[in-house]
Design a protein around this motif. Structure first.
Motif, PDB file in Angstrom:
ATOM      1  N   ASN A 177       8.886 -33.979  -3.251  1.00  9.45           N
ATOM      2  CA  ASN A 177       9.288 -32.870  -4.126  1.00  9.45           C
ATOM      3  C   ASN A 177       8.376 -31.663  -3.954  1.00  9.45           C
ATOM      4  O   ASN A 177       8.835 -30.516  -3.941  1.00  9.45           O
ATOM      5  CB  ASN A 177       9.271 -33.318  -5.588  1.00  9.45           C
ATOM      6  N   ALA A 178       7.064 -31.930  -3.851  1.00 10.37           N
ATOM      7  CA  ALA A 178       6.097 -30.839  -3.705  1.00 10.37           C
ATOM      8  C   ALA A 178       6.308 -30.077  -2.404  1.00 10.37           C
ATOM      9  O   ALA A 178       6.283 -28.845  -2.376  1.00 10.37           O
ATOM     10  CB  ALA A 178       4.672 -31.389  -3.771  1.00 10.37           C
ATOM     11  N   VAL A 179       6.521 -30.807  -1.327  1.00  9.56           N
ATOM     12  CA  VAL A 179       6.772 -30.173  -0.031  1.00  9.56           C
ATOM     13  C   VAL A 179       8.059 -29.348  -0.095  1.00  9.56           C
ATOM     14  O   VAL A 179       8.128 -28.230   0.430  1.00  9.56           O
ATOM     15  CB  VAL A 179       6.851 -31.240   1.079  1.00  9.56           C
ATOM     16  N   LYS A 180       9.068 -29.889  -0.753  1.00  5.76           N
ATOM     17  CA  LYS A 180      10.337 -29.169  -0.912  1.00  5.76           C
ATOM     18  C   LYS A 180      10.134 -27.859  -1.678  1.00  5.76           C
ATOM     19  O   LYS A 180      10.810 -26.861  -1.423  1.00  5.76           O
ATOM     20  CB  LYS A 180      11.345 -30.056  -1.643  1.00  5.76           C
ATOM     21  N   GLN A 181       9.170 -27.865  -2.616  1.00  9.61           N
ATOM     22  CA  GLN A 181       8.877 -26.673  -3.408  1.00  9.61           C
ATOM     23  C   GLN A 181       7.945 -25.695  -2.680  1.00  9.61           C
ATOM     24  O   GLN A 181       7.624 -24.632  -3.204  1.00  9.61           O
ATOM     25  CB  GLN A 181       8.254 -27.071  -4.751  1.00  9.61           C
ATOM     26  N   GLY A 182       7.488 -26.085  -1.486  1.00  7.23           N
ATOM     27  CA  GLY A 182       6.668 -25.179  -0.683  1.00  7.23           C
ATOM     28  C   GLY A 182       5.184 -25.494  -0.665  1.00  7.23           C
ATOM     29  O   GLY A 182       4.388 -24.712  -0.126  1.00  7.23           O
TER      30      GLY A 182
END
Length: 216
Positions: A177-182
């Motif tokens: 999720n964190a990677v998806k959020q940048g």
């Protein structure tokens, strides 16, 4: 001592300069290095630290890092949102570990206790405790959505919390999720180091009680 937690107890930590000077210096240097500006700002790191202190449940650490976060410019609204992320991830750790209950009842279950595929069994919890599960899902969604803190920093906090509670499912889900959020690898690494330092800080701070008990 009649009260286990008082600010006065913290005075005992001054004795560590004589009792364990080398270790004290290394610990202080560790904290300073972890909390300085980097990929994450000092303010962001102190917000993460406050979130982690609510995992370790160390009142000394809660007080210290709340004051440090305020000094760094964090608002009370931001800190409350950060701690709600902690609450959501801790709830999630319990929810995801329910998959082991499902596996324990299945004679054909794999000997591998921790597998990503275990999460497929979460539907069982949704069926057996549907109202509670829906409530958890709604809470988790609200806790991690953008507010005073962005969804990105909330997911970074979630990764730090997940590593602190040592839930592999939470680590996997919130890292993605964190990677998806940048979020970058550097940001996640720094957040994890903050969690590490705060966890160590809980043991450090409680030496105040140990010294007090020993000298009574």
């Amino acid at each position: 001592m009649s009260a286990l937690y008082t600010n006065e107890n913290m005075q005992n930590l001054a004795q560590l300069k004589q009792l364990a000077p080398e270790q004290l210096k290394a610990f202080n240097d560790f904290n300073a290095d972890v909390l300085k500006d980097g990929a994450l700002s000092n303010k962001e790191k102190e917000i993460i630290a406050v979130a982690i202190t609510h995992v370790t449940q160390c009142p000394y650490c809660i007080e210290s890092h709340t004051k440090s976060a305020k000094k760094a410019g964090a608002t009370l609204e931001e800190l409350c949102e950060a701690v709600f992320v902690t609450a959501a991830v801790e709830a999630g750790g319990t929810v995801t570990h329910s998959t082991h209950v499902h596996n324990a009842k299945n004679k054909e279950a794999s000997d591998v206790l921790y597998a990503r595929s275990n999460l497929k069994s979460l539907g069982q919890l949704g069926k057996l405790a549907s109202d509670g599960f829906k409530g958890y899902q709604a809470f988790s969604t609200v806790a991690t959505k953008s507010g005073q803190l962005s969804s990105k920093i909330k997911e970074i906090i979630a990764v730090a919390v997940a590593n602190t509670i040592q839930c592999p499912y939470c680590i996997d889900v919130h890292t993605k999720n964190a990677v998806k959020q940048g979020a970058t690898g550097e940001e996640l690494a720094e957040a994890i180091m903050v969690a590490s330092a705060v966890r160590a800080g809980g043991a450090y701070a409680h030496m105040a009680n140990m010294i007090q008990c020993y000298q009574e």
